[in-house]
Design an enzyme around this catalytic site. Structure first.
Site, PDB file in Angstrom:
ATOM      1  N   ARG A   1       0.841  -1.192   0.000  1.00 26.32           N
ATOM      2  CA  ARG A   1       0.000   0.000   0.000  1.00 26.32           C
ATOM      3  C   ARG A   1       0.873   1.238   0.000  1.00 26.32           C
ATOM      4  O   ARG A   1       1.838   1.308   0.761  1.00 26.32           O
ATOM      5  CB  ARG A   1      -0.913   0.005   1.230  1.00 26.32           C
TER       6      ARG A   1
ATOM      7  N   ARG B   1       2.464   0.739  10.218  1.00 26.35           N
ATOM      8  CA  ARG B   1       1.955   1.153   8.915  1.00 26.35           C
ATOM      9  C   ARG B   1       3.088   1.111   7.894  1.00 26.35           C
ATOM     10  O   ARG B   1       3.914   2.008   7.835  1.00 26.35           O
ATOM     11  CB  ARG B   1       1.370   2.570   9.017  1.00 26.35           C
TER      12      ARG B   1
ATOM     13  N   SER C   1     -10.052  -6.522   9.803  1.00 24.49           N
ATOM     14  CA  SER C   1     -11.252  -5.836   9.364  1.00 24.49           C
ATOM     15  C   SER C   1     -12.076  -6.874   8.605  1.00 24.49           C
ATOM     16  O   SER C   1     -11.595  -7.457   7.643  1.00 24.49           O
ATOM     17  CB  SER C   1     -10.845  -4.678   8.452  1.00 24.49           C
TER      18      SER C   1
ATOM     19  N   GLU D   1      -6.083  -1.574  15.307  1.00 25.92           N
ATOM     20  CA  GLU D   1      -6.716  -2.467  14.337  1.00 25.92           C
ATOM     21  C   GLU D   1      -5.765  -3.573  13.884  1.00 25.92           C
ATOM     22  O   GLU D   1      -4.614  -3.326  13.513  1.00 25.92           O
ATOM     23  CB  GLU D   1      -7.149  -1.648  13.119  1.00 25.92           C
TER      24      GLU D   1
ATOM     25  N   ARG E   1       1.151  -6.954  12.178  1.00 26.70           N
ATOM     26  CA  ARG E   1       0.604  -6.383  13.409  1.00 26.70           C
ATOM     27  C   ARG E   1       0.451  -7.451  14.491  1.00 26.70           C
ATOM     28  O   ARG E   1       0.543  -7.150  15.680  1.00 26.70           O
ATOM     29  CB  ARG E   1      -0.718  -5.675  13.131  1.00 26.70           C
TER      30      ARG E   1
END
Length: 430
Positions: A267, A282, A357, A354, A395
RNA sequence: GGAGAGGUGGCAGAGUGGUUGAAUGUGGCGGUCUCGAAAACCGUUGUACGUGCAAACGUACCGAGGGUUCGAAUCCCUCUCUCUCCGCCA
């Protein structure tokens, strides 16, 4: 993509809901005028086409019978409206692609059970599992843990590539691998998913199918392969796996079909400069184990509950505290009708972050992809697609490092991962 | 990377400009026959969109996109994929 028929019939209603729930302003006037233009032009065009087709058949017949005079008269007759037909056809295809462009930029309608809200502040906690443990020292974050272990190297990653990349070494690199292996085994063996390996580069059609294109191109890394075509690095395994059945018609017996896929994800994180710049939270590249389901519309919401449970079970097994929230309508992704986020406890940040999801997209993606199923000999119907991280590997690694840290800077290996680490119980400084 | 051959309905496979949405076979579904089944025979069997309450009618689709033509599965161009041979390579 929303259903075009629904928009035609209930445009005001849909627009009101999108405004209320997503703060998305739909250009109703443009849609209505495009639709009415489409209606009249399409009808005119098809009438002319029908006329041309029938005269053309007569020309064929006349020629067969050797009646050249009649044939040339008929050809002249077609010539009288040929220009008009051509103009109409061009207008029609122009309008249809305008409608399609408009339609493909409209986000999904949230499900009624999704709480209405604007920001993540309005998300609703539905579950909290495990209590953060207490430490007799001040817990540090994974960056410092990694440094003590000599196992995380951000500076060299920056040298090799640039910012937002990481290098892992030794026990931590192995732990990272162990986490992914463990998740794959649990989801295939305990939860009945089929393991799947897919390309990491996808074409634009696939990204349109799952909704990343045309609106979110800036979030993707692309690789031009010719003047008119690019491949894209996948931002999630959702893209290749969900597009597996693009343009296909399944049988009802195939539903639900469940896949689990471990891939790296890429990303660009455009627009998030300055956020989570420290550590591995991130990154431009991270691994994820993704769960994807193709579901019958009648039970896709039950499937969303079980899929979310499958993701949660990993954290339960790892004995790491987490909470699950229902995303409010303003915080949901473009394609989703309902989303649960699983947030893991990170002692180093003293916060829930998070880690997964899980979403039901209903027919939104299926409509873009033309993925349907058929009941017996009956009519085709769009499947519902769902997916969820089960879990984000990077994560999860952070969560293990931070939750299992010891005072001396070493890190315990969670019970369930030890067999994947050759029996190792402790990661110590190298 | 070079040379050649091809992409047609669930599958196989005809079709090189004129009632071709597409022969034929096979598979699927319905039926006749049978106690039942098989065989045989008969019928049926793609998707999407539009108009319409419906019945129905119309339009588009033969890998994708353009073009030529009154008319294209068929001719031309571009792209893409598959196969064969050569080269390269994990």
């Amino acid at each position: 993509m929303l259903d075009l028929q629904t928009l035609r019939n209930d445009i005001q209603d849909v627009a009101a809901k999108l405004k209320e729930r997503r703060n998305f302003v739909m250009d109703v006037d443009t849609f209505v005028s495009l639709e009415s233009a489409r209606k009249s032009i399409q009808s005119d065009t098809e009438q002319l086409q029908a006329k041309r087709n029938s005269i053309s058949k007569d020309i064929g017949l006349a020629k067969k019978n050797g009646d050249d005079q009649k044939a040339s008269d008929l050809m002249k007759a077609v010539g009288e409206f040929a220009d008009q037909l051509k103009i109409n056809e061009e207008k029609l295809s122009g309008i249809q692609s305008e409608i399609r462009d408009l339609l493909s930029g409209i986000p999904n309608l949230p499900h009624d059970s999704a709480p209405i809200g604007k920001t993540e502040e309005d998300n609703v906690e539905v579950k909290k599992v495990g209590a953060p443990r207490s430490y007799d020292f001040e817990p540090i974050d994974h960056v410092d843990i990694g440094e003590h272990l000599g196992a995380l190297d951000f500076e060299r990653a920056t040298k090799i590539t640039g910012s937002r990349f990481a290098v892992m070494l030794g026990g931590v690199a192995r732990l990272h691998r162990a986490i992914a292996q463990y998740m794959l085994d649990i989801h295939t063996q305990r939860h009945g998913y089929t393991e799947i390996y897919t390309p990491y580069l996808v074409n634009a059609d696939s990204l349109f199918g799952t909704g990343q294109l045309p609106k979110f191109e800036e979030d993707l890394f692309s690789i031009p392969i010719s003047d008119e075509q690019s491949f894209y690095l996948i931002p999630t395994a959702e893209v290749p796996v969900t597009n597996l059945y693009r343009g296909e018609i399944l049988t009802a017996e195939q539903l639900p079909t469940k896949f689990v896929c471990h891939t790296p994800c890429f990303r660009s994180e455009a627009g998030s400069y300055g956020r989570d710049t420290r550590g591995m939270i991130r990154q431009h590249q991270f691994d994820k184990v993704e769960l994807v389901q193709f579901s019958h519309p009648d039970n896709s919401y039950e499937q969303l509950e079980t899929l979310t449970g499958h993701a949660e079970s990993i954290l339960i097994d790892l004995d790491i505290p987490f909470r699950t929230v229902t995303l409010c309508t303003g915080d949901m992704g473009f394609s989703s009708a309902k989303t649960y986020d699983i947030e893991v406890w990170l002692p180093g940040q003293n916060a829930y972050r998070e880690i997964s999801s899980c979403s039901n997209f209903e027919a939104f993606q299926a409509r873009r992809m033309q993925t349907r199923f058929r009941v017996g000999k009956g009519k085709t119907e769009f499947v519902h697609t769902l997916n969820g991280s089960g879990l984000a590997v990077g994560r999860t690694l952070i969560a293990v490092l931070e939750n299992y840290q010891l005072k001396d800077g070493s890190v315990e290996v969670p019970q369930v991962l030890q067999s994947y680490m050759g029996g190792m119980e402790l990661i110590e400084p190298s």
